[in-house]
Design a protein around this motif. Structure first.
Motif, PDB file in Angstrom:
ATOM      1  N   LEU A 239       0.805  -1.214   0.000  1.00  0.00           N
ATOM      2  CA  LEU A 239       0.000   0.000   0.000  1.00  0.00           C
ATOM      3  C   LEU A 239       0.845   1.274   0.000  1.00  0.00           C
ATOM      4  O   LEU A 239       0.302   2.373   0.142  1.00  0.00           O
ATOM      5  CB  LEU A 239      -0.926   0.026   1.227  1.00  0.00           C
ATOM      6  CG  LEU A 239      -2.018  -1.045   1.286  1.00  0.00           C
ATOM      7  CD1 LEU A 239      -2.727  -0.993   2.634  1.00  0.00           C
ATOM      8  CD2 LEU A 239      -3.024  -0.856   0.150  1.00  0.00           C
ATOM      9  N   ARG A 240       2.161   1.136  -0.177  1.00  0.00           N
ATOM     10  CA  ARG A 240       3.033   2.306  -0.040  1.00  0.00           C
ATOM     11  C   ARG A 240       2.729   3.390  -1.061  1.00  0.00           C
ATOM     12  O   ARG A 240       3.032   4.562  -0.835  1.00  0.00           O
ATOM     13  CB  ARG A 240       4.507   1.886  -0.153  1.00  0.00           C
ATOM     14  CG  ARG A 240       4.903   1.306  -1.500  1.00  0.00           C
ATOM     15  CD  ARG A 240       6.307   0.699  -1.418  1.00  0.00           C
ATOM     16  NE  ARG A 240       6.784   0.200  -2.702  1.00  0.00           N
ATOM     17  CZ  ARG A 240       6.433  -0.956  -3.247  1.00  0.00           C
ATOM     18  NH1 ARG A 240       5.563  -1.738  -2.616  1.00  0.00           N
ATOM     19  NH2 ARG A 240       6.942  -1.340  -4.412  1.00  0.00           N
ATOM     20  N   GLY A 241       2.121   3.029  -2.181  1.00  0.00           N
ATOM     21  CA  GLY A 241       1.755   4.028  -3.173  1.00  0.00           C
ATOM     22  C   GLY A 241       0.408   4.666  -2.919  1.00  0.00           C
ATOM     23  O   GLY A 241      -0.029   5.546  -3.666  1.00  0.00           O
ATOM     24  N   LEU A 242      -0.269   4.230  -1.841  1.00  0.00           N
ATOM     25  CA  LEU A 242      -1.583   4.762  -1.455  1.00  0.00           C
ATOM     26  C   LEU A 242      -1.491   5.248  -0.011  1.00  0.00           C
ATOM     27  O   LEU A 242      -1.971   4.589   0.913  1.00  0.00           O
ATOM     28  CB  LEU A 242      -2.661   3.681  -1.594  1.00  0.00           C
ATOM     29  CG  LEU A 242      -2.823   3.061  -2.991  1.00  0.00           C
ATOM     30  CD1 LEU A 242      -3.743   1.847  -2.922  1.00  0.00           C
ATOM     31  CD2 LEU A 242      -3.382   4.112  -3.958  1.00  0.00           C
ATOM     32  N   PRO A 243      -0.867   6.383   0.214  1.00  0.00           N
ATOM     33  CA  PRO A 243      -0.585   6.843   1.579  1.00  0.00           C
ATOM     34  C   PRO A 243      -1.816   7.006   2.460  1.00  0.00           C
ATOM     35  O   PRO A 243      -1.747   6.744   3.664  1.00  0.00           O
ATOM     36  CB  PRO A 243       0.141   8.177   1.369  1.00  0.00           C
ATOM     37  CG  PRO A 243      -0.205   8.600  -0.021  1.00  0.00           C
ATOM     38  CD  PRO A 243      -0.374   7.342  -0.803  1.00  0.00           C
ATOM     39  N   GLU A 244      -2.931   7.434   1.894  1.00  0.00           N
ATOM     40  CA  GLU A 244      -4.126   7.614   2.711  1.00  0.00           C
ATOM     41  C   GLU A 244      -4.628   6.275   3.248  1.00  0.00           C
ATOM     42  O   GLU A 244      -4.941   6.143   4.441  1.00  0.00           O
ATOM     43  CB  GLU A 244      -5.229   8.293   1.895  1.00  0.00           C
ATOM     44  CG  GLU A 244      -6.482   8.595   2.721  1.00  0.00           C
ATOM     45  CD  GLU A 244      -7.523   9.371   1.929  1.00  0.00           C
ATOM     46  OE1 GLU A 244      -8.659   9.492   2.415  1.00  0.00           O
ATOM     47  OE2 GLU A 244      -7.182   9.858   0.818  1.00  0.00           O
ATOM     48  N   LEU A 245      -4.689   5.281   2.388  1.00  0.00           N
ATOM     49  CA  LEU A 245      -5.133   3.954   2.806  1.00  0.00           C
ATOM     50  C   LEU A 245      -4.113   3.303   3.734  1.00  0.00           C
ATOM     51  O   LEU A 245      -4.491   2.660   4.725  1.00  0.00           O
ATOM     52  CB  LEU A 245      -5.361   3.071   1.576  1.00  0.00           C
ATOM     53  CG  LEU A 245      -5.909   1.664   1.834  1.00  0.00           C
ATOM     54  CD1 LEU A 245      -7.230   1.728   2.595  1.00  0.00           C
ATOM     55  CD2 LEU A 245      -6.084   0.925   0.511  1.00  0.00           C
ATOM     56  N   ALA A 246      -2.839   3.488   3.436  1.00  0.00           N
ATOM     57  CA  ALA A 246      -1.796   2.942   4.304  1.00  0.00           C
ATOM     58  C   ALA A 246      -1.878   3.554   5.698  1.00  0.00           C
ATOM     59  O   ALA A 246      -1.727   2.859   6.715  1.00  0.00           O
ATOM     60  CB  ALA A 246      -0.416   3.198   3.696  1.00  0.00           C
ATOM     61  N   GLY A 247      -2.125   4.856   5.757  1.00  0.00           N
ATOM     62  CA  GLY A 247      -2.246   5.519   7.047  1.00  0.00           C
ATOM     63  C   GLY A 247      -3.434   5.013   7.843  1.00  0.00           C
ATOM     64  O   GLY A 247      -3.352   4.833   9.058  1.00  0.00           O
ATOM     65  N   GLU A 248      -4.550   4.762   7.156  1.00  0.00           N
ATOM     66  CA  GLU A 248      -5.729   4.241   7.843  1.00  0.00           C
ATOM     67  C   GLU A 248      -5.466   2.838   8.386  1.00  0.00           C
ATOM     68  O   GLU A 248      -5.852   2.524   9.525  1.00  0.00           O
ATOM     69  CB  GLU A 248      -6.915   4.213   6.882  1.00  0.00           C
ATOM     70  CG  GLU A 248      -8.203   3.712   7.529  1.00  0.00           C
ATOM     71  CD  GLU A 248      -9.381   3.725   6.564  1.00  0.00           C
ATOM     72  OE1 GLU A 248     -10.419   3.111   6.904  1.00  0.00           O
ATOM     73  OE2 GLU A 248      -9.267   4.333   5.487  1.00  0.00           O
ATOM     74  N   CYS A 249      -4.808   2.004   7.600  1.00  0.00           N
ATOM     75  CA  CYS A 249      -4.499   0.645   8.058  1.00  0.00           C
ATOM     76  C   CYS A 249      -3.547   0.677   9.258  1.00  0.00           C
ATOM     77  O   CYS A 249      -3.696  -0.092  10.211  1.00  0.00           O
ATOM     78  CB  CYS A 249      -3.882  -0.162   6.921  1.00  0.00           C
ATOM     79  SG  CYS A 249      -5.039  -0.596   5.607  1.00  0.00           S
ATOM     80  N   THR A 250      -2.574   1.580   9.223  1.00  0.00           N
ATOM     81  CA  THR A 250      -1.622   1.706  10.324  1.00  0.00           C
ATOM     82  C   THR A 250      -2.322   2.161  11.598  1.00  0.00           C
ATOM     83  O   THR A 250      -2.044   1.675  12.697  1.00  0.00           O
ATOM     84  CB  THR A 250      -0.505   2.693   9.953  1.00  0.00           C
ATOM     85  OG1 THR A 250       0.114   2.275   8.740  1.00  0.00           O
ATOM     86  CG2 THR A 250       0.539   2.763  11.049  1.00  0.00           C
ATOM     87  N   GLU A 251      -3.244   3.101  11.443  1.00  0.00           N
ATOM     88  CA  GLU A 251      -3.994   3.590  12.601  1.00  0.00           C
ATOM     89  C   GLU A 251      -4.836   2.487  13.230  1.00  0.00           C
ATOM     90  O   GLU A 251      -4.898   2.345  14.451  1.00  0.00           O
ATOM     91  CB  GLU A 251      -4.888   4.756  12.183  1.00  0.00           C
ATOM     92  CG  GLU A 251      -5.683   5.355  13.347  1.00  0.00           C
ATOM     93  CD  GLU A 251      -6.563   6.506  12.911  1.00  0.00           C
ATOM     94  OE1 GLU A 251      -7.291   7.046  13.763  1.00  0.00           O
ATOM     95  OE2 GLU A 251      -6.536   6.872  11.713  1.00  0.00           O
TER      96      GLU A 251
END
Length: 271
Positions: A239-251
């Motif tokens: 997901l590194r190319g999709l920062p918004e989705l990556a951030g949500e998953c990390t949260e």
């Protein structure tokens, strides 16, 4: 209760002093708010300044000397210091085929924890996964083994996945290229967890405490936490190319690991 409050205050003041002495720089002020965005950016350039295992060990030793041994976070720090020393010895002994990859992963892993320590000592908020340990660090009803495993839960369940992504960006590789290093670090952690359980589990004279403690800790497994961290790392890398989705998953990962940590810190004795 006044004594336990003083322990925490002394520990926080000591960490601020250690931070000034060690000269830590370049770490963000609010690790809880920006940890998700790290996945979508070049985290290798801004996670911290340590480049080898030795300075990380020195920092943990300085914290150990500064903190009161009864502090719950200090209990975890002692455990983690042992883990980091063991990994450092393994790297020096040639246990890891790729020493640079192993050192990079270990250092980025440790920096996640040290960043939280500095953030909290400076008055900032801890990430959700670490919040229960820092909140209950002075609770007299929580046993040392609970403190140790709650810290391991936060560090393995959340920080390890992000450390793998950090290391991949620095080394310009994919998680699959670090799988051997990940597995060997995990093997060391499993052995140390067994030692921790043996050393910190109350003796037979405290069966009233030991029974519920055994039941509680039986609900958590380092192996499962490690497997989850590996899955999370690979997912976040994709997901590194999709920062918004990556951030949500990390949260969401942060919060779910924090929920497990809160369970592990259930007080088993009355203050």
């Amino acid at each position: 209760m006044a004594q336990t409050q003083q322990i925490g205050q002394d520990s926080e003041q000591a960490v601020r002093q250690v931070g000034r002495q060690v000269g830590r720089q370049g770490i963000g002020p609010d690790v809880g708010s920006d940890v998700g965005s790290d996945v979508g950016s070049d985290v290798g350039s801004d996670v911290g300044q340590f480049l080898a295992v030795g300075p990380v060990v020195d920092r943990m030793r300085a914290i150990r000397s500064a903190w009161h041994p009864a502090d719950g976070v200090a209990v975890f720090n002692r455990v983690y210091l042992t883990v980091t020393e063991e990994i450092g010895h393994a790297i020096e002994a040639g246990t890891f085929a790729d020493r640079r990859a192993a050192s990079t992963l270990d250092v980025r892993f440790a920096e996640r924890y040290l960043t939280v320590v500095d953030t909290v000592a400076g008055g900032g908020p801890a990430p959700a996964c670490w919040r229960p340990l820092f909140h209950y660090r002075r609770h007299p009803g929580v046993r040392p083994l609970q403190f140790a495993l709650a810290g391991i839960n936060a560090h393995i369940g959340h920080d390890l996945a992000l450390a793998v992504v950090d290391a991949c960006r620095i080394l310009e590789c994919a998680p699959a290229d670090l799988e051997d290093e990940f597995d060997r670090v995990g093997d060391i952690l499993v052995l140390l967890e067994e030692r921790i359980r043996e050393e910190l589990m109350p003796g037979p004279d405290l069966l009233e405490i030991t029974d519920p403690l055994t039941h509680l800790l039986g609900c958590w497994s380092l192996d499962r936490a490690r497997d989850g961290a590996w899955l999370a790392a690979r997912s976040l890398w994709q997901l590194r190319g999709l920062p918004e989705l990556a951030g949500e998953c990390t949260e969401r990962l942060d919060r779910s690991v924090g929920l497990v940590g809160r369970m592990l810190l259930t007080p088993l004795t009355r203050p």
